[in-house]
Design a protein around this motif. Structure first.
Motif, PDB file in Angstrom:
ATOM      1  N   ASP A 119      18.339  44.972  86.569  1.00 18.27           N
ATOM      2  CA  ASP A 119      17.432  44.907  87.788  1.00 18.27           C
ATOM      3  C   ASP A 119      15.777  44.886  87.468  1.00 18.27           C
ATOM      4  N   LYS A 120      15.388  44.018  87.842  1.00 16.27           N
ATOM      5  CA  LYS A 120      13.777  43.872  87.240  1.00 16.27           C
ATOM      6  C   LYS A 120      12.886  44.920  87.368  1.00 16.27           C
ATOM      7  N   THR A 121      12.916  45.432  88.775  1.00 14.59           N
ATOM      8  CA  THR A 121      12.253  46.654  89.077  1.00 14.59           C
ATOM      9  C   THR A 121      12.699  47.639  88.031  1.00 14.59           C
ATOM     10  N   PHE A 122      13.729  48.159  87.856  1.00 20.10           N
ATOM     11  CA  PHE A 122      14.080  48.969  86.874  1.00 20.10           C
ATOM     12  C   PHE A 122      13.590  48.780  85.567  1.00 20.10           C
ATOM     13  N   ARG A 123      13.851  47.658  84.918  1.00 19.62           N
ATOM     14  CA  ARG A 123      13.257  47.374  83.558  1.00 19.62           C
ATOM     15  C   ARG A 123      11.760  47.486  83.556  1.00 19.62           C
ATOM     16  N   GLU A 124      10.889  47.129  84.604  1.00 14.41           N
ATOM     17  CA  GLU A 124       9.469  47.097  84.482  1.00 14.41           C
ATOM     18  C   GLU A 124       9.032  48.797  84.789  1.00 14.41           C
ATOM     19  N   LEU A 125       9.968  49.595  85.442  1.00 10.23           N
ATOM     20  CA  LEU A 125       9.611  51.131  85.434  1.00 10.23           C
ATOM     21  C   LEU A 125       9.993  51.430  84.144  1.00 10.23           C
TER      22      LEU A 125
END
Length: 190
Positions: A119-125
């Motif tokens: 998940d892109k959002t998880f990786r960014e977080l």
């Protein structure tokens, strides 16, 4: 000039020199105390930034790991407690340590969910939190350095006399224990 006038003049000069020296010590103590406050403020800013990311992280992970409700509740509760303990550095650092450990457990849980790892959002977080942890560590080092300087000045002679007269006190270092830091890595050779 009589010898009495000479002695009185010498005493006046000695008192003036001692006063000027005392003012210099006082001003250095004020500077060191202000530097320590500035250092604490830097830590506080980074901790608040991390705290602001936590709800997004929890919501992102919740979608994939719904059965980890106890862990999410713990993280949310610790986040609220750290905000409430803002004026108590000792309590705050204890709670921040617990919060850091809970966040590490979230990342450990996330390893069981490949979809979450993708998940892109998880990786960014995850990247943002990693960067914030580095900034917190740098702010902590600065703060602890300023506290060390203040504590040395408060305990050293003759500044300890001025510190005692004007209420300068030692301050606590900011140390957050992480469970991972206490773990000993075991190395085995076959």
């Amino acid at each position: 000039m009589s010898s009495v006038e000479l002695i009185l003049g010498g005493l006046v000069v000695l008192v003036v020199v001692a006063f000027v020296y005392g003012v210099g010590i006082y001003n250095r103590l004020v500077l060191k105390r202000q530097s320590a406050k500035e250092g604490w403020s830097g830590i506080d800013v980074q901790l608040k930034r991390r705290s602001n990311l936590i709800p997004n992280l929890v919501e992102t992970v919740k979608g994939y790991a719904d059965h980890e409700k106890k862990l999410f509740a713990e993280v949310t509760e610790l986040r609220a407690k750290t905000a409430a303990a803002e004026e108590n550095p000792a309590r705050r650092q204890e709670l921040e340590g617990q919060l850091s450990n809970a966040l590490m457990r979230i990342f450990a849980v996330s390893e069981d969910y490949p979809e979450l790892q993708a998940d892109k959002t998880f990786r960014e977080l995850q990247v943002s939190l990693g960067e914030l942890e580095n900034q917190i560590q740098m702010a902590r080092r600065y703060y602890n350095g300023t506290v060390r300087d203040l504590n040395v000045a408060v305990k050293s002679f003759p500044s300890n006399i001025v510190a005692g007269m004007f209420g300068f006190a030692e301050q606590e270092y900011y140390e957050v224990e992480h469970a991972i830091d206490r773990q000993v890595t075991e190395v085995k050779f076959s």
